[in-house]
Design an enzyme around this catalytic site. Structure first.
Site, PDB file in Angstrom:
ATOM      1  N   SER A 115      -1.154  95.140  34.172  1.00  0.00           N
ATOM      2  CA  SER A 115      -2.011  96.309  34.296  1.00  0.00           C
ATOM      3  C   SER A 115      -3.477  95.877  34.451  1.00  0.00           C
ATOM      4  CB  SER A 115      -1.807  97.238  33.089  1.00  0.00           C
ATOM      5  OG  SER A 115      -2.345  98.506  33.337  1.00  0.00           O
ATOM      6  N   GLU A 211       1.380  97.344  42.464  1.00  0.00           N
ATOM      7  CA  GLU A 211       1.964  98.406  41.645  1.00  0.00           C
ATOM      8  C   GLU A 211       0.836  99.208  41.026  1.00  0.00           C
ATOM      9  OE1 GLU A 211       2.081  98.819  37.996  1.00  0.00           O
ATOM     10  OE2 GLU A 211       0.519  97.305  37.809  1.00  0.00           O
ATOM     11  N   HIS A 276       4.650  99.121  35.662  1.00  0.00           N
ATOM     12  CA  HIS A 276       4.792 100.092  34.571  1.00  0.00           C
ATOM     13  C   HIS A 276       6.143 100.791  34.683  1.00  0.00           C
ATOM     14  CE1 HIS A 276       0.454  99.451  35.017  1.00  0.00           C
ATOM     15  NE2 HIS A 276       0.314  99.874  33.771  1.00  0.00           N
TER      16      HIS A 276
END
Length: 306
Positions: A115, A211, A276
Site C-alpha cells: 500500500s 493495484e 488489498h
C-alpha cells in the site's frame, strides 16, 4: 543489473516492526506480533509504532520519529528483517529524512509491506539495489488473513517453494510472454511520486505491477493517464494488475485499464491476486521473472530471498 536478494529468515531471526505511514490499532499490532512469534521469529516493536501525530490523526506520529524507527531498525546488525505494520498515508513525508548512505553501509535485509509503503519499495530498490517484498501488512485490518499469512511465511522461510505466482481470478488481457524485473505497487503512490527529483522510472524491460483500493474508476483513469503522459510506462515489457477492492464495479475498472493500457501492446494479466485482497500474494519487487499472459502466471527466475 540484478538486485541483491536478502537472506531468508529462519527460526530465531529478528524482525523489527515499524510504522512509516498511518497509525496502527494496538489490538491489530498485538495480533500481528503474535502471528510472527508463532513462526519462531523474535519480534522487536519500534519505539514509535503506536504513536499518533498531535494534530494530524492520519499519521503514526511525527515524520522524524517514523523515520528514526526505520533508520534504527535498518542499521541494527541484529535485525534480519524490517516489516511495516500498516499503510494508510505518510511514507512520502518521511522518506527524505532517511540516511541512505548509512542504510547502504548496513547492508541488505528483508523489507516487507504494501500500500503506502510503495514509496519505500521504490527508494530501497533503487538506492540500495535490493529485492523487497510487497506483502500483507501485519497490523492491517483488511490483510494478513490465513491465505496471506501462508504465502508471506513461505516466501520468508522457504522462498524456493513460491516461484510461480498466480491467483484464482487471474486472466489474460494481452497475449504473450515477457521477461524482466518486477516493479511497481500501489497506483496512487506511483502517480504521486511523478515529478520528484529522484522519482523512480521503471527500467527498460520491466514487468509493472499495479493495484489500488477505494479509488473510483475515473481516479484510476487520471492516475494511469498521469503515468502514461510522464513516460513512466516507456520501458514496460509487461503489465500485471492486482486487486481493485472498493474501486467500483470490477468491469468498470477493467474498462479503464483496457482503454488506457492495452494499446501499449505488451502482455497483460488481470487480477493476479496481490494488493488489498483476501489471500494476498507476496510479490518480490526487484526480482527477475517471466510473465506468461496466456497462462496468467509469473514465474520467478530464482527464489525471492537467498
Amino acid at each position: 543489473m540484478s538486485r541483491v536478494r536478502p537472506a531468508r529468515l529462519r527460526v530465531g531471526s529478528k524482525v523489527a516492526l515499524v510504522s512509516p505511514a498511518g497509525p496502527v490499532a494496538e489490538p491489530m499490532l498485538r495480533r500481528g506480533v503474535g502471528i510472527l512469534e508463532s513462526w519462531g521469529l523474535v519480534v522487536e516493536v519500534g519505539e514509535h509504532v503506536l504513536d499518533r501525530h498531535p494534530t494530524l490523526p492520519y499519521l503514526a506520529g511525527l515524520d522524524t520519529h517514523r523515520a528514526a524507527d526505520l533508520q534504527k531498525a535498518w542499521c541494527d546488525p541484529t535485525v534480519d528483517a524490517v516489516v511495516c505494520v500498516r499503510g494508510g498515508y505518510g511514507t512520502m513525508r518521511m522518506v527524505d529524512l532517511l540516511d541512505w548512505d548509512a542504510m547502504a553501509e548496513a547492508g541488505p535485509k528483508v523489507f516487507a509491506g504494501s500500500s503506502d509503503i510503495t514509496t519505500l519499495h521504490e527508494e530501497i530498490g533503487s538506492r540500495l539495489n535490493q529485492v523487497t517484498l510487497f506483502s500483507p501488512l501485519v497490523g492491517g485490518e483488511l490483510s494478513f488473513d490465513v491465505g496471506g499469512q501462508k504465502h508471506f511465511r513461505q516466501t520468508l522461510f522457504e522462498p524456493e517453494s513460491e516461484l510461480m505466482l498466480t491467483g484464482p481470478s487471474a486472466t489474460s488481457m494481452g497475449d504473450g510472454v515477457a521477461t524482466g524485473m518486477l516493479v511497481g505497487g500501489n497506483l496512487s503512490l506511483l502517480a504521486s511520486g511523478v515529478g520528484a527529483p529522484d522519482a523512480f522510472v521503471p527500467p527498460d524491460g520491466s514487468l509493472v505491477l499495479l493495484e489500488d483500493v477505494t479509488e473510483d474508476p475515473y481516479r484510476i483513469d487520471r492516475m494511469v493517464t498521469q503515468l502514461l503522459r510522464s513516460g513512466w510506462f516507456t520501458g514496460a515489457a509487461g503489465i500485471v494488475l492486482g486487486s481493485w477492492t472498493g474501486c467500483g464495479p470490477p468491469d468498470a475498472v477493467r474498462d479503464v485499464v483496457t482503454d488506457l493500457l492495452v494499446g501499449l501492446g505488451v502482455p497483460m494479466v488481470w487480477e493476479l491476486g496481490f494488493g488489498h485482497c483476501p489471500d494476498q500474494l507476496t510479490m518480490p519487487l526487484g526480482a527477475e521473472a517471466t510473465l506468461d499472459a496466456d497462462q496468467a502466471t509469473i514465474t520467478l527466475a530464482e527464489p525471492a530471498l537467498s
